[in-house]
Design an enzyme around this catalytic site. Sequence first.
Site, PDB file in Angstrom:
ATOM      1  N   TYR A  12       0.833  -1.221   0.000  1.00 58.96           N
ATOM      2  CA  TYR A  12       0.000   0.000   0.000  1.00 58.96           C
ATOM      3  C   TYR A  12       0.867   1.270   0.000  1.00 58.96           C
ATOM      4  O   TYR A  12       0.856   2.058  -0.953  1.00 58.96           O
ATOM      5  CB  TYR A  12      -0.913  -0.060   1.227  1.00 58.96           C
ATOM      6  CG  TYR A  12      -1.673   1.202   1.561  1.00 58.96           C
ATOM      7  CD1 TYR A  12      -2.248   2.009   0.576  1.00 58.96           C
ATOM      8  CD2 TYR A  12      -1.846   1.590   2.897  1.00 58.96           C
ATOM      9  CE1 TYR A  12      -2.963   3.156   0.913  1.00 58.96           C
ATOM     10  CE2 TYR A  12      -2.554   2.721   3.231  1.00 58.96           C
ATOM     11  CZ  TYR A  12      -3.110   3.511   2.241  1.00 58.96           C
ATOM     12  OH  TYR A  12      -3.807   4.642   2.584  1.00 58.96           O
ATOM     13  N   ILE A  13       1.644   1.479   1.043  1.00 58.98           N
ATOM     14  CA  ILE A  13       2.383   2.738   1.157  1.00 58.98           C
ATOM     15  C   ILE A  13       3.568   2.743   0.191  1.00 58.98           C
ATOM     16  O   ILE A  13       3.820   3.739  -0.504  1.00 58.98           O
ATOM     17  CB  ILE A  13       2.857   2.971   2.610  1.00 58.98           C
ATOM     18  CG1 ILE A  13       1.657   2.928   3.571  1.00 58.98           C
ATOM     19  CG2 ILE A  13       3.576   4.315   2.724  1.00 58.98           C
ATOM     20  CD1 ILE A  13       2.017   2.894   5.038  1.00 58.98           C
ATOM     21  N   ASP A  32      10.237  -7.128  -3.346  1.00 61.65           N
ATOM     22  CA  ASP A  32       9.029  -7.493  -2.589  1.00 61.65           C
ATOM     23  C   ASP A  32       8.763  -8.970  -2.819  1.00 61.65           C
ATOM     24  O   ASP A  32       8.934  -9.459  -3.940  1.00 61.65           O
ATOM     25  CB  ASP A  32       7.846  -6.634  -3.087  1.00 61.65           C
ATOM     26  CG  ASP A  32       6.674  -6.614  -2.124  1.00 61.65           C
ATOM     27  OD1 ASP A  32       6.142  -7.706  -1.823  1.00 61.65           O
ATOM     28  OD2 ASP A  32       6.290  -5.525  -1.672  1.00 61.65           O
ATOM     29  N   ASN A  33       8.337  -9.680  -1.776  1.00 64.27           N
ATOM     30  CA  ASN A  33       8.040 -11.107  -1.964  1.00 64.27           C
ATOM     31  C   ASN A  33       6.577 -11.346  -2.334  1.00 64.27           C
ATOM     32  O   ASN A  33       6.154 -12.492  -2.482  1.00 64.27           O
ATOM     33  CB  ASN A  33       8.428 -11.917  -0.718  1.00 64.27           C
ATOM     34  CG  ASN A  33       7.631 -11.517   0.508  1.00 64.27           C
ATOM     35  OD1 ASN A  33       6.733 -10.677   0.441  1.00 64.27           O
ATOM     36  ND2 ASN A  33       7.952 -12.110   1.647  1.00 64.27           N
ATOM     37  N   GLY A  37       1.738  -7.912  -0.941  1.00 67.34           N
ATOM     38  CA  GLY A  37       1.673  -6.855  -1.960  1.00 67.34           C
ATOM     39  C   GLY A  37       1.198  -7.414  -3.293  1.00 67.34           C
ATOM     40  O   GLY A  37       0.859  -8.597  -3.414  1.00 67.34           O
ATOM     41  N   ASP A  57      12.647 -12.336  -1.134  1.00 64.05           N
ATOM     42  CA  ASP A  57      12.302 -12.276   0.284  1.00 64.05           C
ATOM     43  C   ASP A  57      13.492 -11.738   1.080  1.00 64.05           C
ATOM     44  O   ASP A  57      14.611 -12.232   0.932  1.00 64.05           O
ATOM     45  CB  ASP A  57      11.950 -13.700   0.743  1.00 64.05           C
ATOM     46  CG  ASP A  57      11.224 -13.680   2.072  1.00 64.05           C
ATOM     47  OD1 ASP A  57      11.732 -13.058   3.031  1.00 64.05           O
ATOM     48  OD2 ASP A  57      10.143 -14.272   2.145  1.00 64.05           O
ATOM     49  N   ASN A  98      10.525 -12.043  10.207  1.00 54.66           N
ATOM     50  CA  ASN A  98      10.319 -11.263   8.976  1.00 54.66           C
ATOM     51  C   ASN A  98      10.842  -9.830   9.128  1.00 54.66           C
ATOM     52  O   ASN A  98      11.632  -9.354   8.311  1.00 54.66           O
ATOM     53  CB  ASN A  98       8.820 -11.229   8.637  1.00 54.66           C
ATOM     54  CG  ASN A  98       8.577 -10.787   7.204  1.00 54.66           C
ATOM     55  OD1 ASN A  98       8.710 -11.555   6.261  1.00 54.66           O
ATOM     56  ND2 ASN A  98       8.253  -9.521   7.031  1.00 54.66           N
ATOM     57  N   TYR A 147       4.482  -6.667  17.013  1.00 55.89           N
ATOM     58  CA  TYR A 147       4.677  -5.831  15.818  1.00 55.89           C
ATOM     59  C   TYR A 147       5.474  -4.580  16.186  1.00 55.89           C
ATOM     60  O   TYR A 147       6.516  -4.285  15.589  1.00 55.89           O
ATOM     61  CB  TYR A 147       3.313  -5.460  15.209  1.00 55.89           C
ATOM     62  CG  TYR A 147       3.392  -4.320  14.222  1.00 55.89           C
ATOM     63  CD1 TYR A 147       4.185  -4.424  13.074  1.00 55.89           C
ATOM     64  CD2 TYR A 147       2.694  -3.128  14.437  1.00 55.89           C
ATOM     65  CE1 TYR A 147       4.277  -3.365  12.169  1.00 55.89           C
ATOM     66  CE2 TYR A 147       2.782  -2.069  13.538  1.00 55.89           C
ATOM     67  CZ  TYR A 147       3.577  -2.197  12.407  1.00 55.89           C
ATOM     68  OH  TYR A 147       3.678  -1.152  11.527  1.00 55.89           O
ATOM     69  N   PHE A 174       1.767   7.520  12.046  1.00 52.48           N
ATOM     70  CA  PHE A 174       0.539   7.327  12.823  1.00 52.48           C
ATOM     71  C   PHE A 174      -0.472   6.629  11.887  1.00 52.48           C
ATOM     72  O   PHE A 174      -0.063   5.749  11.152  1.00 52.48           O
ATOM     73  CB  PHE A 174       0.105   8.660  13.456  1.00 52.48           C
ATOM     74  CG  PHE A 174       0.976   8.962  14.679  1.00 52.48           C
ATOM     75  CD1 PHE A 174       2.348   9.178  14.548  1.00 52.48           C
ATOM     76  CD2 PHE A 174       0.443   8.952  15.959  1.00 52.48           C
ATOM     77  CE1 PHE A 174       3.178   9.379  15.657  1.00 52.48           C
ATOM     78  CE2 PHE A 174       1.254   9.167  17.084  1.00 52.48           C
ATOM     79  CZ  PHE A 174       2.617   9.376  16.922  1.00 52.48           C
TER      80      PHE A 174
END
Length: 330
Positions: A12-13, A32-33, A37, A57, A98, A147, A174
């Site tokens: 997304y970002i 990107d794995n 995404g 990865d 990860n 997280y 945020f």
Amino acid sequence: MKKILITGGAGYIGSHAVKLFLEKGYEVVVFDNLSRGFREPLNILKKSGKLDFVRGDLRNRSAVEKVFQKHKIDGVLHFAALCLVNESMENPGMYFENNVCGSLNLLEAMKKYGVEKIIFSSTCATYGETKYLPVDEKHPQIPVNPYGESKLLVEKMLPWYEAFGINHVILRYFNICGAATSGIIGDSKKPSQLLMQNAVRGAMGIEPFAFTCAKVKTSDGTPIRDYIDVEDLVEAHLAAWEYLEKGGKSNVFNLGNGKGYSVKEIVSEVEKAFGVKMQKKQSEARKGEYAKIYADPQKAMRTLKWKPKKSLAQSVESLRKWYEKFPQGY
Ligand SMILES: NC(=O)c1ccc[n+]([C@@H]2O[C@H](COP(=O)([O-])OP(=O)(O)OC[C@H]3O[C@@H](n4cnc5c(N)ncnc54)[C@H](O)[C@@H]3O)[C@@H](O)[C@H]2O)c1
């Protein structure tokens, strides 16, 4: 032109950062794995500049090193991570492996190949329970979930690489909302974890929206959070990159609006934009649910000369355009 590696650029970002950096003329390599995404935003963005995609990865060090062998990378925007709080509570090991081991591999490859700039996506979840408001960068960091802890561990690793010439900017986000103003890319998570996305989908009749949130001690009884539009957020990455390019030293910044909105206010904004009324239900506060958190973003505004520009209404409008094009995501 400079070549930027964007980890998590299919997310997304990250995909919004890919769009902005391509538009500014940078060459971009996405690593990107595709665990969370999508290929589609990269296919869409390919037309706007020089973009390479490597499916790989971060937990695989040799795959990470290969990228640096093949491309002369000038700097890294590091978005790739798992980022679901509840999932991290159920499977902390997966998060540490990860997010922490993946970042370690990236830093080691940067050290080996002499890449000296990294912008790291951190989170307000590293602060844990708020001790005071607004939350500035000096607020104690006591995460309350794996997280947040995984992100804090990476924050703590970064300064040890300064000895090898690697300067960093840590950006603590945020709450994120919105999509590209034109709607060509957006958040494809189904369902999204993000309130405004889900409310817009509900208002457009794509998916039922259950407004259930914790009853907390705020003026309208719903939690107050700080929302920042994804385009404003990636603009801050560009500002952070330019800061490092000009020789700025390692630093950390909160990225928020500095203003709290309650869940009810966000839903009302969506109702107003679409002329609908949505069902509302409130439940008792979940354990660990904070009533209020919002940022003090003054340091980013001052040092990076950055300022969020998009209003809530503009974020809602961008989401309308995105979901009109991709009601079910990519
Ligand atoms: N979305 C938010 O509200 C929010 C808030 C604060 C911080 N952040 C941080 O911003 C970053 C981006 O978040 P997002 O919402 O775009 O998430 P996202 O899930 O959409 O994107 C993350 C991307 O990273 C990739 N990825 C994950 N692990 C990987 C690995 N081991 N190797 C290679 N690729 C991997 C995924 O496939 C995905 O494309 C994350 O680091 C997250 O922690 C997000």
